[in-house]
Structure formats: structure tokens, C-alpha cells
Scaffold this active site. Structure first.
Site, PDB file in Angstrom:
ATOM      1  N   GLY A  40     -15.085  18.533  15.426  1.00  0.00           N
ATOM      2  CA  GLY A  40     -15.492  17.610  16.478  1.00  0.00           C
ATOM      3  C   GLY A  40     -14.351  16.791  17.058  1.00  0.00           C
ATOM      4  CB  ALA A 270      -9.045   3.600  25.804  1.00  0.00           C
ATOM      5  CG  HIS A 444       2.624  -8.045 -10.112  1.00  0.00           C
ATOM      6  ND1 HIS A 444       2.575  -8.831  -8.981  1.00  0.00           N
ATOM      7  CD2 HIS A 444       3.868  -8.162 -10.621  1.00  0.00           C
ATOM      8  CE1 HIS A 444       3.768  -9.416  -8.831  1.00  0.00           C
ATOM      9  NE2 HIS A 444       4.559  -9.028  -9.804  1.00  0.00           N
TER      10      HIS A 444
END
Lengths: 465, 404
Positions: A40, A270, A444
Site C-alpha cells: 500500500g 501536503a 543507564h
């Protein structure tokens, strides 16, 4: 006995996932797709190729601007042909991947344009004009959407392009005007700006990215402005004239006032997308689309028995991952299972640099609904990983119910925000409290720590800023 | 593989306890065979096997609390009993449904099994809450922070903890400890709640049953022949009560916060003793029924009650209750309200007593009547008037015919 349990019209993220889920549940499924490839808009002319260009152009810009800071001296040279080729290669690999999944799951791909021809019948017109009729117990409409047009601005895919055209410009425009400050316009605008275009975004509203949390949108706009994108907000494009070397746009302030003419090599239209539901034979089963072309549905059921609809063709966020959710829920409903999609938990991502990602409700929505909430915010300037990488734009903002502490919305601006939002999607699906995130150990040094610190901030115990 | 689902329990019933599994995993089951028994606050209900096959797994063990839609266990279709439940091929779906019925509510797994979210863990630990007693509203019934906070708040607002909350006392010789069934626990809680909430008191009267007994004797045969149901006294009392309720509407009302809710419908609860405990099924719109309709309705509800077949809908929404202690020989009693109702009529044993009638002492079949009522909403005058209206209607049943 019908030939198929389910025939899906459209092979995009909604359609192909519907096909796979149907096959998994033991349903005999066919997907009708007109385009020469599966996947698509998303795979062929949407999410995927745009991300290919966003990634490549981001590295190009980093090489140009940031490498020197890191002690790497290079002078990059743009090879647009190769950049487009690698994009096409990735897209082909992905669409082939879906073809493989179809074979693996024994889903029939019927090539041609599908049209409903009465209850339980789908007529497929192949490229050569031959027509076959499929008989099926269920029809799923997954025809997606197409770029919305704007009166006065005719897309010729030469000088005035839509999102499809903007993915394959033959050259880097010296100047590019983007009409519409939505996600698609800002992503493609960013691509060409990084490759060297002077980009101006013209937007009707007085803000960018409608639907985004307002504070987040302002932060985002500041980042884009810093990068060199110009914004003309509250401006209406009334006419476009294509010349030999470019386009002249007539732009008027929405509030009233003098019209001006903006000129550019190229114009990208757009302003949004509209459902692609014309010529589908809806009248043969009595389905009437709403004014904007969306198909009214109730838990994916249309008004016609045995006809279902999903994805961009129905209401809800017009996003590939939303269509995928719809697909699974719709097929499970067809198979007699429980199905539900919570559109509040469909995340949105803008794949610019910095990225913007959010899920749940914005501050404006919470205020409008009269919900008392607390906010915790943590800037990437205080996040060690962001600092080390010299990518400190943006923040994470967590909104939680003032009483129950349930997370109601999360808004992020920063590199890889799109990857980070998933944690909060899971948390919200489990109706987690901000404290639940605040009390979970995060690795971390990572950006994800900013997500945790922001969650701590909801109850006022952010530790690292 | 077919899921064994917890059925819908009734409009306000949100959970049930798994009482007993009739089969063990690995045993063969037949479609519609009773597999598991559930107990709710009001009724027990049975869940049948969804298909032929083997009970492959039990997901909710006995004692676990489940919500409607929760998966209790699974049956592997068509498998042989000997073969233990191996995870078989991907679920095969039966014929796809063209227009399937609206989907069921989200399946909700047993609450007890889900681990607590970090925030809920903290709140439970810091405040010594009983996590298993917190109703979870999160995904699959998980306890969210909001649920834990609500439980904490509820505890803070709760009146002084009942005495029974202490550690269970030791069992001495010749004593036996038996867990209350859910039904018993609910009865206990609801009775106490009614006593705590209402300003409850009882007014008495007595009724001379001579006329109504004569009427019944005269017509009982032809009544039964015509309507196929015996003519009892209950129908007269139901009609007499509705007659009274119409004249004293506050007895048919309830208190909701600072408001009164008057009900213009007459749904009469009729207390029925069963071997599992007392239940009060509701005769709907009893004012629209004839005497035979009332008798038939009560007969059907009584049978369902004794068979344990009452649905939640049979038990909810009564506006007034009649309790007949007379069937056990009670001469006089003070019934407890069926909250949130404001009145309950106690019927009693019919006993021949010497009465002064027209200056003479006559032996008459007499019954004491009791009306317990919520004095917050019903005044003494109203309560007495109601009971007098019932008495008059029973002593002179023609009044019911004439509606006077």
C-alpha cells in the site's frame, strides 16, 4: 459455499495484516491489490520511502555539520541518484517480504482493482481488462487514503508534487514551498532542507501539526526554525501558477490582508489525506460514505451485513499502525472472537530530527474535558546520553490523573522519541500510574531515563534536573 | 481449543467465585455437560462445556474470583481423553460468521493471579492492605494505583472495623469451622447494612382471615380448574399490599443521598427459603397481574429458587418485599428491610383465637401482620395507614375488586 471466507480489498498495512491474521485463524483469505506491489501507500509511497530519505538525509547533514565537532573531518558529496536507489531497494525488499508472507500463509493475492458487486461478491478488474468475480462470506474494505487536493493548486507531479512526487524529485530544489504543516509536510520538508533546499512551510492554521500537544508543537517548531525551515502560519494558498522554472503561489493571510506571491522551484502539497473509497461499488450493498468519504462503521461493521472496513477508510487516526490494529480486531471479530481497538492508545510519531512522539491525550484535551492532571517534564539537556551525543533538543512530558496518578498522555520531542514512546503505550494499556514508570529500573545511560525522570516529575521527585 | 467463559452474571453483579470443578484436566467432556459451578452474591450458576473434547486446562481454580467474560478453562475439541492436553495446531475457527452478534465485553482474567504494579505494591505494603480484596480495574482485572488508592480511601472512610475482623479464634473440641458460602456472606452483609443504614422499626396489626378463607374455599376448585394454579393467600396479600402502597407511596420509595426516589411500579419481592439460604425473587409489575397471574408468578419463582435456577434478573429491582414466617409457624416477628427498599410486610401463622365481634366472643382465624419500615422516609402515620389498608383489604376482599 463461498469461495473465500474473507476477501480484503487493498493490500496496504490494513489489508495485508488482515490477510495474515485471517489465515492464522484458519480463514480462507484473498487480498485484492491493484498496485503492482503489496504494502500500500505505507510501503510504496509513504512511511517507508520517506524514512529511507529521512535517515539518509539526516546522516548527510550530520556529516556536513556535526562530524567536525566530533573530530571527524569530511566533506560529504551528495549522490541523489544513489540515495533514491537505496530507497527503492529497501522498498522492493519490503514489498517482496509481504509477498513471501502471503505465500507462507497461503493467502491469495488477486491482482487488479476490486469492486463490491452486491452482497458476498467482489469483482476484480485486472490490468488487461479481464474481470473475475470472487465469492466470499465477508468483505473487508481496506482501500486506505490518498493525498487530499486543494482547490487552486493542481498537482502535476512535476513542479507541484504531492507526498508521492516529493519522494522522487529529480534534483534538490533550490527552494521548496510546503503547503501544510502536518507530519507529512514537515518530514518531507526536512528531507529536502537537509539536502540543501530552502524550505518554507505555509500553513492555514496559526500553529503547526494540529492534534499535537500545543507546548510540544511550539518546542518542535523552534527546533525546525533553528534548522532553517521558515514558517508562514495563518496563511491561505489561493492559487498556484506553474512557470518554466518553478511555481508562483498566491498566499493570503487567513485573518485578512494583502495577498502576496511566493515563488519556489517546487511546491509540495501536503494538507492531509482523504479516504480512498470512490469506485468501490459501495452502492451495490447500500453503504453511504460520510461527507468526507469515510465509511461509517461500528466496531468495523459497515451498514451492510458481511461488509467490514478498516484503516484510513474509516474514522480514526490515518496511520499505518492504526490500520494494522483495525485489521487484527476486524478479522478476529469476523472469526467470532473478542476485538477492540482503543484509539486513545494509538501513538503518533513525526520522524524528523528531533523526532516527536506522543500517545494519549494532550494538555488541551485534558483541560477541555475538565480532567485534573499533573505534569512531569524532563529536558534532554539533563539526560546524560543526549548530552554525550550532542542531541539535547526536546523533552519528555508525562501527564497523569491528579487523583489516581494514571498516565493520561505522554509527549516527547527528541532523537528516537518514536522508539521511546512504546514503553508508554504498554504502560497506558495496563493503565499504569506515573509512579509505575518512576519505580522501574531503566538502563543507564540511555534516553529512556528521561522518560523515567519525567514520570518522577509528576509527583515532584525528579532526581536529575 | 474452546474457551470456557464466565457468563454474564446480571446487571449489577461483577464477580463470582469458582465453587467447584466437576472435571479434572485431562478428562473427557461432552458439549453442554456441566463443568464448573460458580457462586455469586445471590445465585449459584453452572457453566457447561462449550464443545466435546477434553478439559485441557483450568485457568480459574476453585476459590478464585472471576468476572464476566473471564476464561475459566479450555476444552481441546475432539481430543481423546487419554491424550493429555498437548498444545495442538493453531486454533481452528469454525465457520466464519457473516454477521456475527455484537462481540462480548473484554475478557477479563482472574484478578488474584496478576502481580501488582509497582505503585500498587508500595501502597499495599505501606498500608498493610489486603491486595486480594482490592477490585482491579486495569487490564485483565489488574489492580492499578488508582484502585489501591481507592481501597485506602475506602478503609479510611469505613466505620470502625467490625469485631469479626480480628484473627480467627481457635477451634475447640466439639466445634466445627465452616466457611460461609458466598450467598450466606452476602445475606449477612446485606442484613447488617440494612440495619445500619435505615431507621428501622416495626408496627403491628392483626387480620381476621374469615372472609378471605371463605372466599378461597368457595372458589378454590373452579379457580384451579380455570387457571391451572391453586388459589393461595399470597396473591391476596400481594394485591392488598399494592393497594396499600398506592395509598402510601413512600413505602414503595427509597432514599438516594439527599433525595427520595418514588417508584411508580410495583415489583414485589417474595422471600423464599431454600436449602442454600433465603432468596427474594421479584414478581415484576405485580399491579398489572390478576390473582391467578400472581399465583403463577410466585409458583414459577419458587420453583426456580428451589432448583437454584434463579437468574440475577429475577432477584434485582424489587420495590417492596413480603416475607411469610407463618409457613414455619411464626406467630409474630420483626422482619429486616431488603435495602434499599423502605418497607417489608411480615405475614404470620393463621391461628384461631377468641375475638370480640359485635359484643360476642367468637373464634376467628387470625394472623398478626408486621410492617418493618424505614422511619427516615415513612412516617408512623403512613406505616400504620399502610398496614390498616392491607388489613381492610384482606378482611373484606371485595375492596380489592372495587379498589377502595
Amino acid at each position: 459455499m463461498a469461495q473465500y471466507d474473507v476477501v480484503i480489498i487493498g493490500g496496504g498495512p490494513g489489508g495485508y495484516n488482515a490477510g495474515i491474521r485471517a489465515a492464522q485463524l484458519g480463514l480462507k483469505a484473498a487480498v485484492v491489490e491493484n498496485r503492482g506491489t503489496l504494502g500500500g501507500t505505507c510501503l510504496n509511497v509513504g512511511c517507508m520511502p520517506s524514512k529511507a530519505l529521512l535517515h539518509a538525509s539526516e546522516l548527510y547533514e550530520a556529516a556536513n555539520k556535526d562530524f567536525a565537532t566530533l573530530g571527524i573531518e569530511v566533506t560529504p558529496k551528495l549522490n541523489l541518484v544513489q540515495m533514491m536507489a537505496q530507497k527503492a531497494e529497501s522498498v522492493t525488499a519490503l514489498t517482496k517480504g509481504i509477498e513471501f508472507l502471503f505465500k507462507k500463509n497461503k493467502i491469495d493475492w488477486i491482482k487488479g482493482k476490486g469492486r463490491i458487486a452486491g452482497a458476498g461478491k467482489v469483482e476484480v478488474t485486472a490490468e488487461d481488462g479481464s474481470v473475475t468475480t470472487l465469492e466470499t462470506a465477508n468483505i473487508v474494505i481496506a482501500t486506505g487514503s490518498e493525498p487530499a487536493p486543494l482547490p487552486g493548486v493542481t498537482v502535476d507531479q512535476v513542479r507541484i508534487v504531492d507526498s508521492t512526487g516529493a519522494l522522487s524529485l529529480p534534483e534538490v530544489p533550490k527552494s521548496l514551498i510546503v503547503i501544510g504543516a502536518g507530519i507529512i509536510g514537515l518530514e518531507l520538508g526536512s528531507v529536502w532542507r537537509r539536502l540543501g533546499s530552502e524550505v518554507t512551510v505555509v500553513e492555514f492554521l496559526d500553529r503547526i501539526t494540529p492534534g499535537m500537544d500545543t507546548e510540544t508543537a511550539k518546542t518542535f517548531q523552534r527546533s525546525l526554525t533553528k534548522q532553517g525551515i521558515k514558517f508562514k502560519l495563518g496563511s491561505k494558498v489561493t492559487a498556484a501558477k506553474t512557470t518554466k522554472s518553478g511555481v508562483d503561489l498566491t498566499v493570503e493571510p487567513v485573518a485578512g490582508g494583502e495577498a502576496e506571491t511566493l515563488s519556489a522551484d517546487y511546491v509540495l502539497l501536503a494538507i492531509g489525506r482523504r479516504p480512498y473509497t470512490e469506485g468501490l461499488g459501495l452502492e451495490s450493498v447500500g453503504i453511504v460514505p460520510d461527507k468526507r468519504g469515510f465509511l461509517p462503521t461500528e466496531n468495523f461493521r459497515t451498514s451492510a451485513p458481511g461488509v467490514w472496513a478498516i484503516g484510513d477508510a474509516i474514522l480514526g487516526p490515518m496511520l499505518a499502525h492504526k490500520a494494522e490494529e483495525d485489521a487484527v480486531a476486524c478479522i478476529e471479530a469476523i472469526a467470532g472472537r473478542h476485538s477492540h481497538v482503543d484509539y486513545n492508545l494509538v501513538p503518533s510519531v513525526v520522524y524528523t530530527a528531533p523526532e516527536v512522539a506522543w500517545v494519549g491525550q494532550t494538555e488541551e484535551q485534558l483541560k477541555a474535558a475538565g480532567i485534573a492532571y499533573k505534569a512531569g517534564k524532563f529536558p534532554f539537556t539533563a539526560n546524560s546520553r543526549a548530552k554525550i551525543n550532542h542531541e539535547t533538543d526536546g523533552y519528555v512530558k508525562v501527564l497523569a490523573d491528579a487523583k489516581t496518578d494514571e498516565i493520561l498522555g505522554v509527549h516527547m520531542v527528541g532523537p528516537q522519541a518514536g522508539e521511546m514512546i512504546g514503553e508508554y503505550c504498554v504502560a497506558m494499556a495496563f493503565r499504569a500510574a506515573s509512579e509505575d514508570i518512576a519505580r522501574v529500573c531503566h538502563p543507564h545511560p540511555t534516553r529512556s531515563e528521561a522518560g523515567r525522570q519525567a514520570a518522577m516529575g509528576v509527583e515532584g521527585w525528579t532526581m536529575q534536573s | 481449543m474452546a474457551d470456557i467463559m464466565t457468563p454474564t452474571l446480571g446487571e449489577s453483579v461483577t464477580e463470582a467465585t469458582v465453587a467447584r470443578w466437576a472435571k479434572k484436566p485431562g478428562e473427557a467432556v461432552r458439549k453442554d455437560e456441566i463443568l464448573v459451578e460458580l457462586e455469586t452474591d445471590k445465585v449459584s450458576l453452572e457453566v457447561a462445556a462449550p464443545s466435546d473434547g477434553v478439559l485441557s486446562e483450568i485457568l480459574a481454580d476453585e476459590g478464585i474470583t472471576v468476572e464476566p467474560g473471564a476464561i475459566l478453562g479450555r476444552v481441546t475439541e475432539g481430543a481423546a481423553a487419554a491424550a493429555p492436553a498437548a498444545k495442538s495446531a493453531p486454533a481452528k475457527v469454525e465457520a466464519p460468521v457473516a454477521a456475527a452478534p455484537a462481540p462480548a465485553p473484554a475478557p477479563v482474567a482472574p484478578v488474584a493471579a496478576a502481580p501488582l504494579a509497582p505503585s500498587a505494591q508500595r501502597i499495599v505494603a505501606e498500608n498493610s492492605l489486603d491486595a486480594s480484596a482490592i477490585a482491579g480495574t486495569g487490564k485483565a482485572g489488574r489492580v492499578t494505583k488508582g484502585d489501591a488508592l481507592a481501597a485506602l480511601e475506602a478503609r479510611a472512610n469505613a466505620p470502625a472495623a467490625p469485631v469479626a475482623a480480628a484473627a480467627p479464634r481457635e477451634i475447640h473440641a466439639r466445634e466445627e469451622r465452616v466457611r460461609m458460602t458466598r450467598l450466606r456472606q452476602t445475606i449477612a452483609r446485606r442484613l447488617k447494612e440494612a440495619q445500619n443504614a435505615a431507621a428501622m422499626l416495626t408496627t403491628f396489626n392483626e387480620v381476621d382471615m374469615t372472609n378471605v378463607m371463605a372466599l378461597r374455599n368457595q372458589y378454590k376448585d373452579v379457580f384451579e380448574k380455570t387457571h391451572g394454579v391453586k388459589l393461595g393467600f399470597m396473591s391476596f396479600f400481594v394485591k392488598a399490599c399494592i393497594h396499600g402502597l398506592k395509598q402510601v407511596p413512600e413505602v414503595n420509595a427509597e432514599i438516594d443521598g439527599q433525595d427520595l426516589i418514588f417508584k411508580n411500579h410495583y415489583d414485589i419481592g417474595v422471600a423464599v427459603g431454600t436449602d442454600r439460604g433465603l432468596v427474594v425473587p421479584v414478581l415484576r409489575d405485580a399491579d398489572t397481574l390478576s390473582l391467578s397471574g400472581v399465583e403463577k408468578g410466585i409458583g414459577a419463582l419458587g420453583k426456580k429458587a428451589r432448583d437454584g435456577a434463579l437468574s440475577m434478573d429475577d432477584l434485582q429491582g424489587g420495590t417492596f418485599t413480603i416475607s411469610n414466617g407463618g409457613v414455619y409457624g411464626s406467630l409474630m416477628s420483626t422482619p429486616i428491610l431488603n435495602a434499599p427498599q423502605s418497607g417489608i410486610l411480615g405475614m404470620h401463622k393463621i391461628q384461631d383465637r377468641p375475638m370480640a365481634v359485635g359484643g360476642q366472643v367468637l373464634i376467628r382465624p387470625m394472623m398478626y401482620l408486621a410492617l418493618s419500615y424505614d422511619h427516615r422516609i415513612v412516617d408512623g402515620q403512613g406505616a400504620v395507614t399502610f398496614l390498616v389498608r392491607v388489613k381492610e383489604a384482606i378482611e373484606d376482599p371485595q375492596r380489592l375488586l372495587l379498589d377502595v
